[in-house]
Design a protein around this motif. Sequence first.
Motif, PDB file in Angstrom:
ATOM      1  N   LYS A   1       1.164  -1.152  -0.403  1.00  0.00           N
ATOM      2  CA  LYS A   1      -0.368   0.190  -0.054  1.00  0.00           C
ATOM      3  C   LYS A   1       1.062   1.200   0.259  1.00  0.00           C
ATOM      4  N   LYS A   2       0.368   2.301  -0.301  1.00  0.00           N
ATOM      5  CA  LYS A   2       0.958   3.505  -0.474  1.00  0.00           C
ATOM      6  C   LYS A   2       1.122   4.127   0.940  1.00  0.00           C
ATOM      7  N   GLY A   3       0.601   3.824   2.049  1.00  0.00           N
ATOM      8  CA  GLY A   3       1.001   4.256   3.575  1.00  0.00           C
ATOM      9  C   GLY A   3       0.508   3.767   3.871  1.00  0.00           C
TER      10      GLY A   3
ATOM     11  N   PRO B   1      -9.397   1.712   4.163  1.00  0.00           N
ATOM     12  CA  PRO B   1      -8.670   0.899   4.279  1.00  0.00           C
ATOM     13  C   PRO B   1      -9.454   0.631   2.167  1.00  0.00           C
ATOM     14  N   THR B   2     -10.518   0.415   2.411  1.00  0.00           N
ATOM     15  CA  THR B   2     -10.935  -0.048   0.562  1.00  0.00           C
ATOM     16  C   THR B   2     -10.457   2.031   0.065  1.00  0.00           C
ATOM     17  N   ASP B   3      -9.655   3.110   0.288  1.00  0.00           N
ATOM     18  CA  ASP B   3      -9.663   3.518  -0.237  1.00  0.00           C
ATOM     19  C   ASP B   3      -8.029   3.845  -0.752  1.00  0.00           C
ATOM     20  N   ASP B   4      -6.748   3.425  -2.071  1.00  0.00           N
ATOM     21  CA  ASP B   4      -5.728   3.691  -2.242  1.00  0.00           C
ATOM     22  C   ASP B   4      -5.006   4.589  -1.339  1.00  0.00           C
ATOM     23  N   ASN B   5      -5.602   5.579  -2.056  1.00  0.00           N
ATOM     24  CA  ASN B   5      -5.174   7.056  -1.837  1.00  0.00           C
ATOM     25  C   ASN B   5      -5.363   7.638  -0.824  1.00  0.00           C
ATOM     26  N   SER B   6      -6.511   6.918   0.399  1.00  0.00           N
ATOM     27  CA  SER B   6      -6.241   7.851   1.739  1.00  0.00           C
ATOM     28  C   SER B   6      -5.569   7.777   3.060  1.00  0.00           C
ATOM     29  N   VAL B   7      -3.989   7.552   1.851  1.00  0.00           N
ATOM     30  CA  VAL B   7      -2.939   7.751   3.052  1.00  0.00           C
ATOM     31  C   VAL B   7      -2.616   8.823   4.386  1.00  0.00           C
ATOM     32  N   ILE B   8      -2.527   8.045   5.486  1.00  0.00           N
ATOM     33  CA  ILE B   8      -2.331   8.657   6.455  1.00  0.00           C
ATOM     34  C   ILE B   8      -1.046   9.616   6.271  1.00  0.00           C
TER      35      ILE B   8
ATOM     36  N   HIS C   1       4.848   2.397  -0.069  1.00  0.00           N
ATOM     37  CA  HIS C   1       4.888   1.299  -0.928  1.00  0.00           C
ATOM     38  C   HIS C   1       6.790   0.802  -1.515  1.00  0.00           C
ATOM     39  N   ALA C   2       6.380  -0.274  -1.722  1.00  0.00           N
ATOM     40  CA  ALA C   2       8.140  -0.939  -2.113  1.00  0.00           C
ATOM     41  C   ALA C   2       8.350   0.627  -2.875  1.00  0.00           C
ATOM     42  N   ASP C   3       7.361   1.062  -4.418  1.00  0.00           N
ATOM     43  CA  ASP C   3       8.360   1.331  -4.971  1.00  0.00           C
ATOM     44  C   ASP C   3       8.493   2.810  -4.554  1.00  0.00           C
ATOM     45  N   GLU C   4       8.152   3.418  -3.191  1.00  0.00           N
ATOM     46  CA  GLU C   4       8.641   4.472  -3.289  1.00  0.00           C
ATOM     47  C   GLU C   4       9.878   5.061  -2.470  1.00  0.00           C
ATOM     48  N   VAL C   5      10.594   4.003  -2.298  1.00  0.00           N
ATOM     49  CA  VAL C   5      11.451   3.474  -0.925  1.00  0.00           C
ATOM     50  C   VAL C   5      12.527   5.421  -0.730  1.00  0.00           C
TER      51      VAL C   5
ATOM     52  N   LYS D   1      14.273  10.603   0.628  1.00  0.00           N
ATOM     53  CA  LYS D   1      14.826  11.777   0.053  1.00  0.00           C
ATOM     54  C   LYS D   1      14.389  12.788   1.029  1.00  0.00           C
ATOM     55  N   GLN D   2      12.815  13.124   0.676  1.00  0.00           N
ATOM     56  CA  GLN D   2      11.944  13.464   1.069  1.00  0.00           C
ATOM     57  C   GLN D   2      10.567  13.479   1.811  1.00  0.00           C
ATOM     58  N   GLY D   3      10.460  12.132   2.108  1.00  0.00           N
ATOM     59  CA  GLY D   3       9.637  11.408   2.862  1.00  0.00           C
ATOM     60  C   GLY D   3       8.151  11.225   1.333  1.00  0.00           C
ATOM     61  N   ALA D   4       7.609   9.597   2.007  1.00  0.00           N
ATOM     62  CA  ALA D   4       6.298   9.144   0.846  1.00  0.00           C
ATOM     63  C   ALA D   4       6.065   8.276   2.581  1.00  0.00           C
ATOM     64  N   GLY D   5       4.950   7.937   1.766  1.00  0.00           N
ATOM     65  CA  GLY D   5       3.321   7.611   2.889  1.00  0.00           C
ATOM     66  C   GLY D   5       3.191   8.407   3.978  1.00  0.00           C
TER      67      GLY D   5
END
Lengths: 260, 260
Positions: A185-187, A192-199, A242-246, A251-255
């Motif tokens: 997941k992106k974070g 949980p049903t909305d993949d873009n609702s990252v905290i 997410h593993a793709d955002e490591v 660098k500047q934070g993600a997830g």
Amino acid sequence: MDKLTVIKIGGNVIDNPAALKRFLTAFAGLPTAKLLIHGGGKVATQVAEKLGIQTTMVEGRRITDQPMLEVVTMVYGGLVNKQIVAQLQSLDVNAIGMTGADAGTVLARKRPVKDIDYGMVGDIEEVDSGQIQFFLRQNLTPVFAPITYSTAGDLLNTNADTMASAIAVDMAHHNDVTLIYCFEKKGVLKDPTDDNSVINELTPALYADYKAAGAINKGMIPKLDNAFRALENGVSKVIICHADEVAEAVKQGAGTTLKK
Amino acid sequence: MDKLTVIKIGGNVIDNPAALKRFLTAFAGLPTAKLLIHGGGKVATQVAEKLGIQTTMVEGRRITDQPMLEVVTMVYGGLVNKQIVAQLQSLDVNAIGMTGADAGTVLARKRPVKDIDYGMVGDIEEVDSGQIQFFLRQNLTPVFAPITYSTAGDLLNTNADTMASAIAVDMAHHNDVTLIYCFEKKGVLKDPTDDNSVINELTPALYADYKAAGAINKGMIPKLDNAFRALENGVSKVIICHADEVAEAVKQGAGTTLKK
């Protein structure tokens, strides 16, 4: 203190060769010293099934009996660990694959039998961060399989999230440590049903609220408990992404970034 | 130069837990710095069979196809290697299990296809003895599974006798090296049917005679070729003996000692 990035990747990345390759390429490019802890993925279950080894569940929890420990040692400590090491070598990272038994890096104790006998499961007693530091100073990149050992000479199955947290905490005696849990997941999600609702930022108070509301549940709870424990015990920064955002995370934070 | 004992144990020791324990206890007690290379034993064949992986033979020789490489990586690099490491830890030896891919210690090249395509088999190109020396200086005891890697990121199956010989030769740049091949016989035999007909000292001339007479044959020939090659390339002493005699071999000699 020198920066150190401790990264845990989960089974979903390991189960997907293309995702694993993308992750390892990003990992190889990280500008700091680094250390990887990997989970196992579905291969262990598949191998166990093919070998005719039954998965024993007690009260909904998986038990590591001796045959399952052997499968886990083969698949995590052998196949997955060495494939990652060989790929990292081809990316010019001088990786060294290990379990907690190797160089005595992560000592554990067989979990005492209370209500449930978990079998050959290890609760971490001690991380030899001095030894790990010694590898890092030699420009080696440790890659840990989630297996530990006891002074009795047993190998023990250990949760990879917990192992990452324990190693990160102990390495914080030597380094300015960022701990990153990579998963599918992106974070941490509000919904949980909305993949873009990252905290984006999670404090212990917010965590308590989301748990109470049921938004954070199931497997996320032990993961976040481990993550907050690391933050409370000397780790500078904890990120769940997410593993793709490591690369972005470093660098500047993600997830999701955890805050005290 | 500091003394270093490089020991190769074969599959027969690994297949027998009591024999392995006896050997590891003797190994732990050796007075010199030491390094172990282990073979695989029957477990790999058994696991392959259970997983439904066919052993491919071409002109009587085993081929390492991709599924078999995965089995070998699991069993040699995971199960066998980590069980040895954990047992050595319980004997107060700070063992570190590795394949040639780990810390880039043993680089190989996929064997070129001539008459036979051996599959994922590696011919050793380079041993990083400086890296291994660095582990020894840290009081770590390397334990090698017979797996190497290529610069392309592939793992490769490599003969354990050859790996022991290659490592011993390269370590001879740093150490006064004794190489010991442990197996199920008391040494090289004059008469393969008489276990007590051990040849105490073997020179290249005697070796040629015994080969011509057919007394030394089959699997002993590549083993002895590896052994003599080590002796010709800087290794101080090569001994071939029973796994139960390793302590005596280091102390005052046992089994068959090769002479230039």
